[in-house]
Every structure is written in C-alpha cells, then in structure tokens.
Motif scaffolding. Structure first.
Motif, mmCIF file in Angstrom:
data_model
loop_
_atom_site.group_PDB
_atom_site.id
_atom_site.type_symbol
_atom_site.label_atom_id
_atom_site.label_comp_id
_atom_site.label_asym_id
_atom_site.label_seq_id
_atom_site.Cartn_x
_atom_site.Cartn_y
_atom_site.Cartn_z
ATOM 1 N N VAL A 1 -23.246 -4.626 -2.258
ATOM 2 C CA VAL A 1 -23.032 -4.109 -1.027
ATOM 3 C C VAL A 1 -22.237 -5.051 -0.248
ATOM 4 O O VAL A 1 -22.748 -6.204 0.179
ATOM 5 N N ARG A 2 -21.002 -4.538 0.136
ATOM 6 C CA ARG A 2 -20.320 -5.332 1.042
ATOM 7 C C ARG A 2 -19.775 -4.322 2.121
ATOM 8 O O ARG A 2 -19.580 -3.087 1.989
ATOM 9 N N ASP A 3 -19.502 -5.034 3.400
ATOM 10 C CA ASP A 3 -19.131 -4.318 4.482
ATOM 11 C C ASP A 3 -17.547 -4.281 4.744
ATOM 12 O O ASP A 3 -17.113 -5.200 5.226
ATOM 13 N N PHE A 4 -16.783 -3.447 3.973
ATOM 14 C CA PHE A 4 -15.328 -3.348 3.905
ATOM 15 C C PHE A 4 -14.965 -2.544 4.860
ATOM 16 O O PHE A 4 -15.470 -1.164 4.961
ATOM 17 N N SER A 5 -13.710 -2.461 5.246
ATOM 18 C CA SER A 5 -13.091 -1.510 6.156
ATOM 19 C C SER A 5 -12.133 -0.687 5.261
ATOM 20 O O SER A 5 -12.169 -0.859 4.096
ATOM 21 N N ASP A 6 -11.818 0.563 5.715
ATOM 22 C CA ASP A 6 -10.954 1.405 4.861
ATOM 23 C C ASP A 6 -9.919 0.396 4.276
ATOM 24 O O ASP A 6 -9.509 0.654 3.117
ATOM 25 N N THR A 7 -9.073 -0.283 4.962
ATOM 26 C CA THR A 7 -8.016 -1.125 4.748
ATOM 27 C C THR A 7 -8.138 -1.933 3.647
ATOM 28 O O THR A 7 -7.669 -2.125 2.640
ATOM 29 N N GLU A 8 -9.417 -2.708 3.594
ATOM 30 C CA GLU A 8 -9.736 -3.666 2.801
ATOM 31 C C GLU A 8 -10.151 -3.023 1.411
ATOM 32 O O GLU A 8 -9.806 -3.574 0.177
ATOM 33 N N VAL A 9 -10.835 -1.810 1.780
ATOM 34 C CA VAL A 9 -11.044 -0.939 0.254
ATOM 35 C C VAL A 9 -9.681 -0.624 -0.397
ATOM 36 O O VAL A 9 -9.784 -0.804 -1.737
ATOM 37 N N LEU A 10 -8.994 -0.319 0.225
ATOM 38 C CA LEU A 10 -7.540 0.164 -0.647
ATOM 39 C C LEU A 10 -7.049 -1.105 -1.130
ATOM 40 O O LEU A 10 -6.503 -1.185 -2.302
ATOM 41 N N GLU A 11 -6.839 -2.176 -0.413
ATOM 42 C CA GLU A 11 -6.251 -3.524 -0.695
ATOM 43 C C GLU A 11 -7.008 -4.090 -2.182
ATOM 44 O O GLU A 11 -6.476 -4.277 -3.219
ATOM 45 N N ILE A 12 -8.356 -3.889 -2.207
ATOM 46 C CA ILE A 12 -8.964 -4.308 -3.355
ATOM 47 C C ILE A 12 -8.912 -3.425 -4.473
ATOM 48 O O ILE A 12 -8.718 -3.841 -5.714
ATOM 49 N N ALA A 13 -8.688 -2.321 -4.307
ATOM 50 C CA ALA A 13 -8.413 -1.194 -5.186
ATOM 51 C C ALA A 13 -6.946 -1.569 -5.886
ATOM 52 O O ALA A 13 -7.219 -1.749 -7.177
ATOM 53 N N ILE A 14 -6.055 -1.855 -5.049
ATOM 54 C CA ILE A 14 -4.929 -2.334 -5.756
ATOM 55 C C ILE A 14 -4.883 -3.643 -6.421
ATOM 56 O O ILE A 14 -4.216 -3.698 -7.706
#
Length: 294
Positions: free
Chosen positions: A113-126
């Motif tokens: 479990v990590r505390d990611f922002s919406d922006t970081e989630v999208l970046e990691i998905a890419i």
C-alpha cells in the motif's frame, strides 16, 4: 495554464522513487529484502479507471495465469486506498497480475500500500506500460511523449530513470512525426522501427512504405532509396547533407522534444527555425510550450 503547471510539478517525489515502487523485473525477488506487504481478497481490489492500457490479450493472460498457478504471485501489486470505498484498494501497478489471478482462481493477492496522488497514479501506469516487453515501438514512443507532455520530464531524466539510452528515446519519439497511416503500418507490424525512421527522410514516404510491404525491402534498401533523386531530379536529402553534424543533431533533438518536424537554416550569425505541425491540436501544444518559456 496554472492548472497545467501544478499538474506537472505536483508529483511530490522524484521519478526514480516512483520507479523503485513499480520495478517489474527484480533480479532476485526472493533474495532481496522484501518491503512490508499484506494480502488482500481479490474482490476488494479494483483497477484504476484512468489506466491508459485498455487492451489485455487473452492468450497472454492465460500464460500468466498458468505461471501463477505454478509459482504464485511473486511480485506484489502496488495499490492505494480506494478514494471512495472503505476497506477497498485501487490498483496502481499490477492489473495484469490481478486479471490473471482471477483466471487462476486465487482468492487473495500480496499487495504493498502506497500513498499516491492521482497524478502519480497516472504516471506510474504509463511507466509500467512502457516497461512491458510486448509494446510496439509506436506505443512505447507515445508513452514517452505522455511522460514529457503531462509531467514535464526531459529525455535525459527518462533515460536515466528507465535505464534507456537518450538516443533510444529520441529515435522512438521521431516516429511520432510519421503520417497517421504509416503509424498504423508500424503499429500492426508491417513496418519496423528501422523502416519508419528511414522513411522520415524520404520525399515520398507513403510510396516507399508500400514498396517495403510489396517487395520486402530491408532497412538498408529504404535508406538507400530515400536518398535517391525524386521525379523532378532534385535530391530531398541533399539540403540536409550540407548541414554540419551539430545542426543535424539539434534538429533531431528539437524534433524529438516537440514531436514535430523541425528544420534549422543557419546562415552566418543568424538563420531561422521551421516547425511543421499536422493539426490544430499540435499547434495549440506548440503555442503552450512556447508561452511557458517566457
């Protein structure tokens, strides 16, 4: 403009830190120190609705499911707490493993479990999609372009974090300058990345691409034909050949950075730069980028 600037700077941590969380291919997963993880029932895990990857090949999922039945899920999924459902989690990295685990009829999965922002989630998905071996060159190039446009990453930063050479990233980004129909040919495998790069210098790239398919031309063949005189007797590559290596390298860098064809005409102490765009959307992106330089 202010929203865009906030989005590009709102990561809260460096790209290398994100890469550490989304490392898909650890060399020794069992020998390396394991991060704190927990096991969560499959029904409490949900995919990211903004996941850029929409297609999951059934055959590849079946192969992964077979591996999971034999060895289990070795690499934990990266998740964050679901923004609206208590005791549920949203998958940040590992949706393929989640889907394959359902086929393998597993009941729970290891997660971190990590505390990611919406922006970081999208970046990691890419980033996760770029690391997938089955991406074609155009899909990989689009991933790099997204990381640069949406998050402000430079080619140098991407090369360092993703363990790629800068020339590899720059050469792939050049493929986005191809006409849409030739991009389709590259996407479905009728053209290779080498063919496509050679076509970028051709006077008639569509006609030459048709010859690649019909005659089975090699990359060397395409490079040679791209330098031949056109029907009017002029050599389209002649002008470029008179430029010094530094100017040609700068043209390639600017083309890769903008995703558009850039030509530099340097005369004495001055000259001009020409940028070719294919759509009004491209023009708008270019205007936004130039406005941000002030």
């Amino acid at each position: 403009m202010s929203d865009k600037k906030t989005d590009r700077r709102g990561l809260g941590r460096g790209l290398s830190a994100l890469m550490a969380d989304v490392n898909l291919n650890p060399k020794e997963p069992e020998a390396a120190p394991r991060r704190a993880e927990m096991r969560v029932p499959l029904e409490r895990l949900e995919p990211n609705p903004d996941q850029p990857r929409r297609t999951f090949e059934p055959e590849a999922l079946e192969e992964l499911a077979a591996s999971i039945r034999e060895k289990g899920v070795i690499q934990p999924l990266i998740v964050r707490k679901h923004p609206s459902k208590p005791d549920h989690y949203e998958i940040v990295a590992g949706e393929r493993r989640w889907r394959a685990s359902q086929i393998a009829q597993l009941h729970e999965l290891p997660v971190i479990v990590r505390d990611f922002s919406d922006t970081e989630v999208l970046e990691i998905a890419i980033i996760e999609n770029i690391q997938r071996a089955e991406l074609n060159p155009l899909e990989e190039a689009l991933g790099y372009r997204q990381l640069m446009d949406r998050f402000g990453h430079t080619q140098e930063r991407l090369a360092e974090a993703l363990s790629k050479s800068r020339s590899h990233i720059a050469n792939l980004l050049r493929l986005l300058q191809l006409p849409d129909d030739l991009q389709d040919m590259l996407r479905d495998g009728r053209l290779t990345a080498g063919h496509a790069r050679a076509l970028l210098t051709a006077d008639d790239p569509r006609g030459l691409a048709a010859q690649v398919v019909s005659r089975g031309l090699s990359v060397r063949d395409v490079e040679r034909l791209a330098k031949k005189p056109n029907k009017n007797g002029s050599k389209p590559a002649e002008k470029a050949s008179t430029k010094d290596a530094d100017t040609r390298a700068l043209e390639a860098d600017l083309s890769a950075a903008t995703g558009m064809k850039v030509q530099i005409d340097h005369r004495g102490e001055g000259g001009q730069i020409s940028i070719s765009y294919k759509s009004l959307d491209d023009l708008d992106l270019l205007c936004q980028a130039l406005s941000g330089l002030r």
